[in-house]
Design a protein around this motif. Structure first.
Motif, PDB file in Angstrom:
ATOM      1  N   GLY A 128     -17.445 -35.786 -22.255  1.00  0.00           N
ATOM      2  CA  GLY A 128     -18.325 -34.939 -23.042  1.00  0.00           C
ATOM      3  C   GLY A 128     -18.358 -33.493 -22.576  1.00  0.00           C
ATOM      4  N   LEU A 129     -18.526 -33.284 -21.276  1.00  0.00           N
ATOM      5  CA  LEU A 129     -18.597 -31.919 -20.754  1.00  0.00           C
ATOM      6  C   LEU A 129     -17.241 -31.224 -20.807  1.00  0.00           C
ATOM      7  N   SER A 130     -16.170 -31.962 -20.597  1.00  0.00           N
ATOM      8  CA  SER A 130     -14.846 -31.338 -20.679  1.00  0.00           C
ATOM      9  C   SER A 130     -14.528 -30.920 -22.105  1.00  0.00           C
ATOM     10  N   ALA A 131     -15.012 -31.691 -23.092  1.00  0.00           N
ATOM     11  CA  ALA A 131     -14.794 -31.317 -24.491  1.00  0.00           C
ATOM     12  C   ALA A 131     -15.537 -30.031 -24.829  1.00  0.00           C
ATOM     13  N   ILE A 132     -16.781 -29.911 -24.372  1.00  0.00           N
ATOM     14  CA  ILE A 132     -17.529 -28.667 -24.591  1.00  0.00           C
ATOM     15  C   ILE A 132     -16.823 -27.497 -23.917  1.00  0.00           C
ATOM     16  N   ALA A 133     -16.340 -27.709 -22.693  1.00  0.00           N
ATOM     17  CA  ALA A 133     -15.651 -26.641 -21.967  1.00  0.00           C
ATOM     18  C   ALA A 133     -14.406 -26.176 -22.716  1.00  0.00           C
ATOM     19  N   MET A 134     -13.647 -27.104 -23.288  1.00  0.00           N
ATOM     20  CA  MET A 134     -12.451 -26.719 -24.025  1.00  0.00           C
ATOM     21  C   MET A 134     -12.799 -25.954 -25.296  1.00  0.00           C
ATOM     22  N   CYS A 135     -13.884 -26.334 -25.968  1.00  0.00           N
ATOM     23  CA  CYS A 135     -14.317 -25.575 -27.143  1.00  0.00           C
ATOM     24  C   CYS A 135     -14.717 -24.152 -26.763  1.00  0.00           C
ATOM     25  N   LEU A 136     -15.428 -24.014 -25.654  1.00  0.00           N
ATOM     26  CA  LEU A 136     -15.815 -22.680 -25.185  1.00  0.00           C
ATOM     27  C   LEU A 136     -14.593 -21.838 -24.850  1.00  0.00           C
ATOM     28  N   MET A 137     -13.601 -22.464 -24.238  1.00  0.00           N
ATOM     29  CA  MET A 137     -12.394 -21.710 -23.879  1.00  0.00           C
ATOM     30  C   MET A 137     -11.565 -21.353 -25.117  1.00  0.00           C
ATOM     31  N   SER A 138     -11.655 -22.169 -26.163  1.00  0.00           N
ATOM     32  CA  SER A 138     -10.998 -21.792 -27.416  1.00  0.00           C
ATOM     33  C   SER A 138     -11.656 -20.544 -27.999  1.00  0.00           C
ATOM     34  N   LEU A 139     -12.983 -20.477 -27.905  1.00  0.00           N
ATOM     35  CA  LEU A 139     -13.670 -19.269 -28.355  1.00  0.00           C
ATOM     36  C   LEU A 139     -13.271 -18.085 -27.486  1.00  0.00           C
ATOM     37  N   GLU A 140     -13.231 -18.286 -26.164  1.00  0.00           N
ATOM     38  CA  GLU A 140     -12.853 -17.184 -25.274  1.00  0.00           C
ATOM     39  C   GLU A 140     -11.443 -16.690 -25.590  1.00  0.00           C
ATOM     40  N   GLN A 141     -10.545 -17.599 -25.904  1.00  0.00           N
ATOM     41  CA  GLN A 141      -9.183 -17.196 -26.264  1.00  0.00           C
ATOM     42  C   GLN A 141      -9.174 -16.404 -27.570  1.00  0.00           C
ATOM     43  N   ALA A 142     -10.041 -16.795 -28.523  1.00  0.00           N
ATOM     44  CA  ALA A 142     -10.124 -16.051 -29.779  1.00  0.00           C
ATOM     45  C   ALA A 142     -10.671 -14.645 -29.553  1.00  0.00           C
ATOM     46  N   LEU A 143     -11.572 -14.522 -28.586  1.00  0.00           N
ATOM     47  CA  LEU A 143     -12.144 -13.209 -28.260  1.00  0.00           C
ATOM     48  C   LEU A 143     -11.239 -12.395 -27.347  1.00  0.00           C
ATOM     49  N   HIS A 144     -10.350 -13.071 -26.635  1.00  0.00           N
ATOM     50  CA  HIS A 144      -9.493 -12.416 -25.637  1.00  0.00           C
ATOM     51  C   HIS A 144      -8.110 -13.088 -25.695  1.00  0.00           C
ATOM     52  N   PRO A 145      -7.309 -12.799 -26.720  1.00  0.00           N
ATOM     53  CA  PRO A 145      -6.065 -13.529 -26.982  1.00  0.00           C
ATOM     54  C   PRO A 145      -5.025 -13.447 -25.871  1.00  0.00           C
ATOM     55  N   GLU A 146      -5.169 -12.520 -24.948  1.00  0.00           N
ATOM     56  CA  GLU A 146      -4.145 -12.351 -23.925  1.00  0.00           C
ATOM     57  C   GLU A 146      -4.153 -13.443 -22.861  1.00  0.00           C
ATOM     58  N   ILE A 147      -5.224 -14.211 -22.749  1.00  0.00           N
ATOM     59  CA  ILE A 147      -5.278 -15.203 -21.672  1.00  0.00           C
ATOM     60  C   ILE A 147      -4.294 -16.343 -21.952  1.00  0.00           C
ATOM     61  N   SER A 148      -3.735 -16.884 -20.882  1.00  0.00           N
ATOM     62  CA  SER A 148      -2.689 -17.900 -20.996  1.00  0.00           C
ATOM     63  C   SER A 148      -3.293 -19.300 -21.121  1.00  0.00           C
ATOM     64  N   GLN A 149      -2.478 -20.233 -21.609  1.00  0.00           N
ATOM     65  CA  GLN A 149      -2.934 -21.611 -21.708  1.00  0.00           C
ATOM     66  C   GLN A 149      -3.205 -22.200 -20.335  1.00  0.00           C
ATOM     67  N   ALA A 150      -2.394 -21.822 -19.356  1.00  0.00           N
ATOM     68  CA  ALA A 150      -2.609 -22.326 -17.994  1.00  0.00           C
ATOM     69  C   ALA A 150      -3.977 -21.890 -17.473  1.00  0.00           C
ATOM     70  N   PHE A 151      -4.341 -20.647 -17.744  1.00  0.00           N
ATOM     71  CA  PHE A 151      -5.645 -20.165 -17.304  1.00  0.00           C
ATOM     72  C   PHE A 151      -6.766 -20.861 -18.081  1.00  0.00           C
ATOM     73  N   ILE A 152      -6.550 -21.089 -19.382  1.00  0.00           N
ATOM     74  CA  ILE A 152      -7.548 -21.780 -20.191  1.00  0.00           C
ATOM     75  C   ILE A 152      -7.851 -23.148 -19.596  1.00  0.00           C
ATOM     76  N   ASN A 153      -6.809 -23.900 -19.268  1.00  0.00           N
ATOM     77  CA  ASN A 153      -7.015 -25.239 -18.702  1.00  0.00           C
ATOM     78  C   ASN A 153      -7.711 -25.169 -17.342  1.00  0.00           C
ATOM     79  N   LYS A 154      -7.312 -24.198 -16.540  1.00  0.00           N
ATOM     80  CA  LYS A 154      -7.889 -24.043 -15.207  1.00  0.00           C
ATOM     81  C   LYS A 154      -9.373 -23.691 -15.298  1.00  0.00           C
ATOM     82  N   LYS A 155      -9.706 -22.719 -16.160  1.00  0.00           N
ATOM     83  CA  LYS A 155     -11.103 -22.317 -16.287  1.00  0.00           C
ATOM     84  C   LYS A 155     -11.919 -23.408 -16.963  1.00  0.00           C
TER      85      LYS A 155
END
Length: 359
Positions: A128-155
């Motif tokens: 449950g918490l990991s799913a919320i975290a991934m949704c938040l990181m999808s939003l962060e990527q939409a707001l900041h497209p330069e971040i990498s997928q590796a960083f998204i998974n790490k954060k």
């Protein structure tokens, strides 16, 4: 601990609306962690198989607000508002606010559902918490497209950990290590990392059947259980043992010694529950049928020369781990013998998976 890399410093270009859906799995620890310090730092490192069929699907709808006066969200679990879940999620948002300041700018509608019973020892908080975290990181990527997928998974793993420690292990797969350990390159207390070494083919496509011995709410939450390790008489020895066992498990996974795997996994499961039974106050999460299943598994393994083994999370349900080649025979054993020890004869056939998937 250096957490500065997870603090967003670049200006974000806000978008008015967004919606993201992620399916993230639960996981089952092979070497357990039990005991932590703030903020969600494990007392010992752990390693887990990522599951596949036991998962949470979460959608978050984001709508830009007129003012950023606080975190604003509604939570729906399996189609119904769940007020009792909100305090934990609110606490999670409070913990991550410095890393995700954009959450103050959006109203969030969170819709979540599990493929398995909530709070029955299948780590629903992890998925449950990991799913919320991934949704938040999808939003962060939409707001900041330069971040990498590796960083998204790490954060995302870093964020998920602040909600539920084991959630840090549900982003990737098939094997994830959480906790700094000298024998695991790149390991960290702050986030989970994929097991970095070549895994022997003996452990490829491993199966996990979860026997639902008790689908009810746990008598003692994992959070309380972890807290009871603070003054536990055997805590320090346990932390040392777990880290030593992770070193052993690393070698086992690389050299393919399935018998050593069985011994270590079952010992870890029983040790976890031994720590619960020797804390003050003490508690028992296993049920009589849990013990019956364990005895039947031991008998079956001896009589059939099988490599079936069990493990337990912080609950009564039993995870049966076994190689893919034994799937037909083990499933027959479950149906004909072990299902009678399950609530309404229910069990879940699962397998090792690869982690979070965007839908």
């Amino acid at each position: 601990m250096n957490t500065s890399e997870f603090i967003s410093t670049s200006p974000l270009k806000m978008i008015p609306n967004a919606s993201f859906t992620w399916k993230t799995p639960s996981n089952i620890a092979l070497v357990k962690y039990w005991g932590k310090s703030d903020p969600q730092i494990p007392k010992n490192a752990s390693i887990s198989f990522t599951l596949n069929n036991c998962h949470t699907i979460t959608t978050i709808d984001f709508s830009l607000k007129d003012s950023s006066s606080g975190v604003d969200f509604e939570l729906f679990f399996e189609g119904k508002k769940k007020a009792e879940f909100k305090p934990k999620i609110a606490e999670f948002f409070k913990r991550i606010e410095q890393y995700c300041p954009y959450i103050f700018d959006y109203e969030m509608h969170i819709h979540s559902e599990n493929s398995f019973p909530h709070s029955s020892g299948i780590a629903s908080s992890a998925s449950g918490l990991s799913a919320i975290a991934m949704c938040l990181m999808s939003l962060e990527q939409a707001l900041h497209p330069e971040i990498s997928q590796a960083f998204i998974n790490k954060k995302a793993s870093f964020l998920a950990r602040l909600g539920s420690g084991s959630a840090s292990r549900s982003i990737g797969g098939p094997l994830v290590v959480w906790g700094a350990h000298p024998d695991i390159e790149g390991s960290s207390d702050l986030y989970g990392v994929p097991f970095p070494y070549q895994v022997h083919s003996n452990f490829a496509n491993y199966k996990d059947a979860i026997l639902l011995v008790d689908k009810g709410e746990k008598q003692v939450s994992s959070s309380l259980g972890h807290h009871l390790m603070i003054d536990h008489a055997y805590a320090e020895n346990r932390f040392q043992q777990a880290n030593e066992n992770l070193s052993k498990m690393s070698q086992i996974l690389q050299n393919g010694d399935v018998n050593a795997f069985i011994n270590l996994v079952e010992s870890e499961a029983l040790t976890l529950h031994a720590m619960m039974m020797t804390s003050i106050p003490y508690f028992i999460l296993m049920k009589p049928n849990t013990l019956e299943v364990i005895q039947k598994v031991w008998k079956y393994r001896e009589e059939q020369d099988s490599q079936l083994c069990f493990t337990l999370d912080a609950g009564a349900n039993v995870h049966l781990l076994y190689p893919e080649r034994e799937e037909k025979s083990v499933n027959s054993f479950i149906e004909s013998v072990l299902s009678s020890y399950c609530e309404k004869k229910q069990y879940i056939c699962d397998r090792v998976g690869l982690g979070a998937t965007q839908l």
